[in-house]
Write an enzyme that holds these catalytic residues in place. Structure first.
Site, PDB file in Angstrom:
ATOM      1  N   GLN A  75       0.707  -1.275  -0.023  1.00 48.21           N
ATOM      2  CA  GLN A  75       0.213  -0.034   0.231  1.00 48.21           C
ATOM      3  C   GLN A  75       0.908   1.555  -0.034  1.00 48.21           C
ATOM      4  OE1 GLN A  75      -3.331  -0.281  -0.394  1.00 48.21           O
ATOM      5  NE2 GLN A  75      -2.335  -2.196  -0.964  1.00 48.21           N
ATOM      6  N   HIS A  79       1.583   2.904  -3.322  1.00 46.69           N
ATOM      7  CA  HIS A  79       0.515   3.718  -4.031  1.00 46.69           C
ATOM      8  C   HIS A  79       0.719   5.073  -4.069  1.00 46.69           C
ATOM      9  CE1 HIS A  79      -2.745   1.004  -5.414  1.00 46.69           C
ATOM     10  NE2 HIS A  79      -2.559   0.501  -4.298  1.00 46.69           N
ATOM     11  N   GLU A 104      -8.969   1.132   5.695  1.00 42.02           N
ATOM     12  CA  GLU A 104      -9.363   0.744   4.507  1.00 42.02           C
ATOM     13  C   GLU A 104      -9.194  -0.767   4.358  1.00 42.02           C
ATOM     14  OE1 GLU A 104      -8.593   1.873  -0.297  1.00 42.02           O
ATOM     15  OE2 GLU A 104      -7.063   2.331   1.133  1.00 42.02           O
ATOM     16  N   HIS A 105      -7.822  -1.015   4.696  1.00 48.58           N
ATOM     17  CA  HIS A 105      -7.429  -2.720   4.481  1.00 48.58           C
ATOM     18  C   HIS A 105      -7.120  -2.778   5.937  1.00 48.58           C
ATOM     19  CE1 HIS A 105      -6.708  -0.720   0.441  1.00 48.58           C
ATOM     20  NE2 HIS A 105      -7.549  -1.936  -0.067  1.00 48.58           N
ATOM     21  N   ASP A 138      -7.447  -6.980  -4.000  1.00 49.02           N
ATOM     22  CA  ASP A 138      -7.205  -6.043  -4.996  1.00 49.02           C
ATOM     23  C   ASP A 138      -7.555  -6.497  -6.625  1.00 49.02           C
ATOM     24  OD1 ASP A 138      -6.666  -3.411  -3.640  1.00 49.02           O
ATOM     25  OD2 ASP A 138      -4.560  -3.544  -4.123  1.00 49.02           O
ATOM     26  N   HIS A 187     -52.210  19.127   5.513  1.00 47.16           N
ATOM     27  CA  HIS A 187     -52.104  17.654   5.429  1.00 47.16           C
ATOM     28  C   HIS A 187     -53.425  16.833   5.957  1.00 47.16           C
ATOM     29  CE1 HIS A 187     -47.900  18.415   4.623  1.00 47.16           C
ATOM     30  NE2 HIS A 187     -47.621  16.994   4.900  1.00 47.16           N
TER      31      HIS A 187
END
Length: 427
Positions: free
Chosen positions: A251, A254, A319-320, A353, A412
């Site tokens: 990761q 990235h 995230e992971h 992934d 109403h």
């Protein structure tokens, strides 16, 4: 990597979607240019930022055929198998509507229908992502979206990557455009001469893409505001240090802003992983990017006990989350907040992934506390249906009118009361 004792609350939230004032102003100007100038703005921006001198924005059928012809047959087979896995997983998310009938002849129901059009953004820049094509397109197809549009930044030759085009070919997508950045989001939201607007925009991107999605949200639906990638790993002495380090770096490569965190009770493992990270970094093609990520957003925390590990993971809401412990299955049941959980030694994050079938478009910046992975659910809408019979109306109209008057809404109340029996009326 920095090794420290686990004390207090952890957080990897960085609120990156706010951007700087200069970035936000630039995005607003880009959006306005696209809204007022259309294709000419997109062509100008392609030349300015992508160094691509384009005359046509749409990818032609010949370009797709040529890309597929150049593409490695084995990789094409791999992408096809991955697509099958992803489709099979997402088929389980298809929802049917329901209807509750009542004895008085009335019923309430919910109808599930797909949105009409979706624009799917595939990042370019430092890397091309065929897998993002699969992850965005397939849930939309399974949901039944009628029109699917893919946009991605062109290279300096004015082309999209062969991998992106091959993935689109596998899925039968023919509406692709050579447009990236905030300008792509603006085009998908508001339309240009070449690109018709869509109902929803999905897919990750850089800070300018994230800011643009936030700006157009409301005029068009979006999936989420995604930040840099994150991974947290819970590991014990049963884990192998070289494997843990490799997963952290998967990761880190990235983005310099990506986060990689190890949580463990073992100081010995912590020290071994730190050494392995340093050693493996030196051999990575994206060493500079990964090194910056590890330096600025990487950490190893040593906890006193298992409970502290679980609490820390839930605080991070990453995230992971990988769990490489002897009781990994049991520990996974105690995790409440994570975009995706990878259980056991062989479930390295890249398995998700690319190939397992789960979606890799995941919530970041601790938003896994209230958000989920991209899915079929993102491409459908649910419509409530009410059918009241005359009997149901007679039995309940006074109650409904009282509730309306409780809120001071006389019209109403009168609307409900006005349904007196009339000749020729139907229930």
């Amino acid at each position: 990597m920095n090794i420290q004792n686990l004390t207090g609350e952890l957080s990897i939230r960085r609120q990156l979607a706010d951007g700087t004032q200069q970035q936000l102003q630039a995005v607003k100007e880009i959006i306005e240019a696209v809204r007022t100038e259309g294709d000419s703005a997109l062509l100008r921006f392609a030349k300015k930022w992508d160094q691509a001198d384009l005359s046509v924005l749409k990818v032609t059928e010949d370009e797709i055929k040529e890309a597929v012809g150049r593409f490695d047959p084995q990789l094409l087979a791999d992408l096809t198998e991955a697509a099958d896995n992803i489709r099979n997983y997402h088929l389980g998310q298809k929802q049917q509507g329901y209807r509750h009938d009542r004895a008085d002849g009335s019923y309430v129901a919910q109808r599930v229908t797909a949105i009409e059009s979706a624009g799917l953004y595939v990042p370019g820049g430092t890397a091309a992502y065929p897998s993002s094509v699969l992850m965005n397109v397939i849930p939309a197809q399974v949901a039944g979206v009628g029109r699917i549009v893919v946009t991605s930044p062109p290279n300096s030759e004015g082309k999209l990557s062969d991998g992106v085009l091959a993935a689109a070919h596998i899925l039968g997508i023919t509406e692709l455009y050579k447009v990236g950045g905030a300008q792509a989001i603006a085009a998908l939201a508001y339309g240009t001469e070449s690109i018709q607007p869509v109902d929803k925009i999905t897919g990750p991107g850089n800070i300018f893409v994230a800011l643009a999605k936030r700006e157009v949200n409301g005029d068009v639906a979006i999936d989420m505001i995604a930040g840099p990638s994150e991974i947290a790993i819970i590991a014990d002495d049963s884990a192998y240090a070289d494997e843990v380090a490799a997963d952290l770096l998967s990761q880190a490569e990235h983005d310099p802003l990506a986060s990689a965190v190890l949580l463990t009770e073992s100081r010995e493992l912590a020290e071994q992983v730190a050494a392995q990270v340093a050693s493996q970094l030196a051999t990575l093609p994206r060493e500079a990017i990964a090194a910056a990520s590890i330096r600025d957003h990487g950490a190893i925390y040593i906890a006193e006990n298992r409970t502290d590990l679980i609490n820390a993971a839930n605080q991070l809401a990453p995230e992971h989350l990988e769990i490489m412990t002897e009781d990994a299955e049991a520990m996974a049941q105690e995790i409440d907040h994570a975009g995706a959980i990878f259980i056991g030694r062989y479930s390295s994050e890249p398995v998700g992934d690319y190939f397992a079938g789960t979606n890799h478009v995941l919530p970041t910046n601790s938003t896994a506390r209230f958000s989920s992975a991209l899915s079929v659910y993102d491409f459908v809408k649910r419509t409530s249906i009410v059918h009241y019979s005359e009997q149901a109306w007679r039995e309940n109209q006074e109650k409904i009118a009282r509730l309306a008057r409780l809120e001071g809404l006389e019209a109403h109340a009168r609307a409900v009361e006005s349904r007196a029996w009339k000749k020729g009326s139907q229930s």
